[in-house]
Design a protein around this motif. Structure first.
Motif, PDB file in Angstrom:
ATOM      1  N   ALA A  59     -36.005  76.453  36.893  1.00  0.00           N
ATOM      2  CA  ALA A  59     -36.017  75.020  36.611  1.00  0.00           C
ATOM      3  C   ALA A  59     -37.446  74.485  36.611  1.00  0.00           C
ATOM      4  CB  ALA A  59     -35.171  74.274  37.634  1.00  0.00           C
ATOM      5  N   VAL A  60     -38.268  75.006  37.496  1.00  0.00           N
ATOM      6  CA  VAL A  60     -39.675  74.594  37.553  1.00  0.00           C
ATOM      7  C   VAL A  60     -40.442  75.184  36.376  1.00  0.00           C
ATOM      8  CG1 VAL A  60     -41.770  74.586  38.937  1.00  0.00           C
ATOM      9  CG2 VAL A  60     -39.539  74.460  40.060  1.00  0.00           C
ATOM     10  N   ARG A  61     -40.218  76.461  36.115  1.00  0.00           N
ATOM     11  CA  ARG A  61     -40.965  77.151  35.055  1.00  0.00           C
ATOM     12  C   ARG A  61     -40.715  76.544  33.675  1.00  0.00           C
ATOM     13  NH1 ARG A  61     -38.559  82.112  37.485  1.00  0.00           N
ATOM     14  NH2 ARG A  61     -40.020  82.876  39.075  1.00  0.00           N
ATOM     15  N   HIS A  62     -39.491  76.026  33.448  1.00  0.00           N
ATOM     16  CA  HIS A  62     -39.109  75.589  32.109  1.00  0.00           C
ATOM     17  C   HIS A  62     -38.955  74.075  31.963  1.00  0.00           C
ATOM     18  CE1 HIS A  62     -38.549  79.700  30.708  1.00  0.00           C
ATOM     19  NE2 HIS A  62     -38.016  79.952  31.875  1.00  0.00           N
ATOM     20  N   ALA A  63     -39.296  73.327  33.003  1.00  0.00           N
ATOM     21  CA  ALA A  63     -39.133  71.871  32.941  1.00  0.00           C
ATOM     22  C   ALA A  63     -40.160  71.216  32.038  1.00  0.00           C
ATOM     23  CB  ALA A  63     -39.198  71.269  34.339  1.00  0.00           C
ATOM     24  N   GLY A  64     -41.342  71.822  31.934  1.00  0.00           N
ATOM     25  CA  GLY A  64     -42.359  71.268  31.047  1.00  0.00           C
ATOM     26  C   GLY A  64     -42.965  69.977  31.565  1.00  0.00           C
ATOM     27  N   ALA A  65     -43.436  69.151  30.635  1.00  0.00           N
ATOM     28  CA  ALA A  65     -44.162  67.932  30.998  1.00  0.00           C
ATOM     29  C   ALA A  65     -43.292  66.933  31.745  1.00  0.00           C
ATOM     30  CB  ALA A  65     -44.726  67.278  29.734  1.00  0.00           C
ATOM     31  N   GLY A  66     -41.978  67.011  31.570  1.00  0.00           N
ATOM     32  CA  GLY A  66     -41.083  66.082  32.246  1.00  0.00           C
ATOM     33  C   GLY A  66     -41.100  66.206  33.754  1.00  0.00           C
ATOM     34  N   LEU A  67     -41.624  67.320  34.248  1.00  0.00           N
ATOM     35  CA  LEU A  67     -41.685  67.524  35.697  1.00  0.00           C
ATOM     36  C   LEU A  67     -42.570  66.479  36.370  1.00  0.00           C
ATOM     37  CD1 LEU A  67     -40.537  69.627  37.684  1.00  0.00           C
ATOM     38  CD2 LEU A  67     -42.688  70.861  37.503  1.00  0.00           C
ATOM     39  N   GLU A  68     -43.495  65.906  35.615  1.00  0.00           N
ATOM     40  CA  GLU A  68     -44.394  64.893  36.164  1.00  0.00           C
ATOM     41  C   GLU A  68     -43.612  63.711  36.730  1.00  0.00           C
ATOM     42  OE1 GLU A  68     -47.886  63.293  37.362  1.00  0.00           O
ATOM     43  OE2 GLU A  68     -47.659  65.252  36.384  1.00  0.00           O
ATOM     44  N   ALA A  69     -42.458  63.398  36.135  1.00  0.00           N
ATOM     45  CA  ALA A  69     -41.656  62.260  36.587  1.00  0.00           C
ATOM     46  C   ALA A  69     -41.010  62.505  37.938  1.00  0.00           C
ATOM     47  CB  ALA A  69     -40.587  61.940  35.542  1.00  0.00           C
ATOM     48  N   CYS A  70     -41.036  63.748  38.410  1.00  0.00           N
ATOM     49  CA  CYS A  70     -40.373  64.096  39.671  1.00  0.00           C
ATOM     50  C   CYS A  70     -41.352  64.270  40.837  1.00  0.00           C
ATOM     51  CB  CYS A  70     -39.578  65.385  39.492  1.00  0.00           C
ATOM     52  SG  CYS A  70     -38.309  65.324  38.215  1.00  0.00           S
ATOM     53  N   ARG A  71     -42.622  64.058  40.588  1.00  0.00           N
ATOM     54  CA  ARG A  71     -43.636  64.379  41.604  1.00  0.00           C
ATOM     55  C   ARG A  71     -43.547  63.505  42.855  1.00  0.00           C
ATOM     56  NH1 ARG A  71     -46.656  68.319  39.807  1.00  0.00           N
ATOM     57  NH2 ARG A  71     -47.065  68.541  37.565  1.00  0.00           N
ATOM     58  N   ASP A  72     -42.945  62.340  42.755  1.00  0.00           N
ATOM     59  CA  ASP A  72     -42.855  61.453  43.924  1.00  0.00           C
ATOM     60  C   ASP A  72     -41.639  61.773  44.797  1.00  0.00           C
ATOM     61  OD1 ASP A  72     -45.139  60.109  43.182  1.00  0.00           O
ATOM     62  OD2 ASP A  72     -44.056  58.562  42.069  1.00  0.00           O
ATOM     63  N   LEU A  73     -40.789  62.683  44.359  1.00  0.00           N
ATOM     64  CA  LEU A  73     -39.584  63.015  45.119  1.00  0.00           C
ATOM     65  C   LEU A  73     -39.826  64.182  46.065  1.00  0.00           C
ATOM     66  CD1 LEU A  73     -36.889  62.857  42.288  1.00  0.00           C
ATOM     67  CD2 LEU A  73     -37.213  61.205  44.141  1.00  0.00           C
ATOM     68  N   PRO A  74     -39.367  64.086  47.328  1.00  0.00           N
ATOM     69  CA  PRO A  74     -39.424  65.248  48.215  1.00  0.00           C
ATOM     70  C   PRO A  74     -38.497  66.331  47.685  1.00  0.00           C
ATOM     71  CG  PRO A  74     -38.108  63.507  49.199  1.00  0.00           C
ATOM     72  CD  PRO A  74     -38.730  62.927  47.970  1.00  0.00           C
ATOM     73  N   VAL A  75     -38.933  67.569  47.785  1.00  0.00           N
ATOM     74  CA  VAL A  75     -38.192  68.689  47.206  1.00  0.00           C
ATOM     75  C   VAL A  75     -37.548  69.547  48.289  1.00  0.00           C
ATOM     76  CG1 VAL A  75     -38.388  70.808  45.860  1.00  0.00           C
ATOM     77  CG2 VAL A  75     -39.646  68.765  45.158  1.00  0.00           C
ATOM     78  N   VAL A  76     -36.266  69.843  48.085  1.00  0.00           N
ATOM     79  CA  VAL A  76     -35.569  70.836  48.897  1.00  0.00           C
ATOM     80  C   VAL A  76     -35.322  72.034  47.998  1.00  0.00           C
ATOM     81  CG1 VAL A  76     -33.504  71.375  50.236  1.00  0.00           C
ATOM     82  CG2 VAL A  76     -34.489  69.076  50.340  1.00  0.00           C
TER      83      VAL A  76
END
Length: 223
Positions: A59-76
């Motif tokens: 999911a991380v490898r293939h998310a692409g540029a859209g991953l930037e929108a998730c940077r403020d969320l804590p990750v489990v």
């Protein structure tokens, strides 16, 4: 005598497994039965979620540029490999599970997060009260007839129920007897999907690649 160990998972995971097998003194053979590719997706609405659940490094490898929108969320993260991929991508990993998606979700909820979003694959196990955003697909590959002859006398690693079902179909196509194949599987669910009749089958102590390689070693070395 050491039997070859057949790796069916897609790249780049197959290379990581091959390195583990080589380090254990075993002979890896890569035969990916799936290819992972990114899909077009829409990032989550800002403020709509309070945590990001990741149950696969893909999911991380293939998310692409859209991953930037998730940077403020804590990750489990479901496990350490996924946590490492998320950290390398600049995400804030706050909790790491032991390889089980349901347990990782419970870990997130125990931390007080209830509006959880998951970036995931098209083929996945559904989780209750989680908003899924599909960012990649794992497409099955069909090798040439006779290719699965390589499984005769080998130990085969099965990382998922989907891989188990696909593998079973291919060995039946190629006329490979289950009695000639040993299986190392990542969980009881994968064992059930593979069915019976194999020369031997062993389940990893925990649902992760390192444990799967460890149990494969017990099947690969004839004493």
């Amino acid at each position: 005598m050491s039997r070859p160990v057949l790796i069916l998972r897609p790249a780049p995971g197959d290379a990581a497994t091959a390195r583990r097998l080589s380090a254990a003194g075993l002979q890896p053979v890569c035969l990916p039965l799936f290819a992972v590719a990114p899909l077009v997706w829409k990032p989550p609405t800002a403020g709509a979620h309070d945590a990001l659940l990741l149950t696969s490094a893909n999911a991380v490898r293939h998310a692409g540029a859209g991953l930037e929108a998730c940077r403020d969320l804590p990750v489990v993260a479901v496990g350490q490999a996924t946590a490492d991929a998320a950290g390398a991508a600049g995400l804030d990993v706050v909790a790491v599970g032991e390889g089980d998606a349901v347990a990782a979700l419970a870990l997130a909820k125990a931390s007080g997060w209830n509006r959880i979003v998951r970036l995931t694959g098209r083929e996945r196990t559904l989780l209750e009260d989680v908003a899924d955003i599909i960012v990649y697909a794992s497409e099955p590959l069909v090798p040439l007839a006779g290719t699965l002859d390589v499984a005769r006398g080998a130990v085969v690693l099965l990382h998922s129920t989907r891989a188990a079902r696909h593998f079973v179909g291919l060995v039946e196509r190629d006329g490979v007897s289950r009695a000639d194949v040993r299986l190392a599987v990542i969980s009881g669910a994968v064992e059930a999907a593979a069915g019976e009749g194999w020369a031997a089958i062993a389940v990893a102590e925990t649902p992760d690649d390192a444990a799967l390689v460890a149990v494969a070693a017990t099947l690969a070395i004839d004493r």
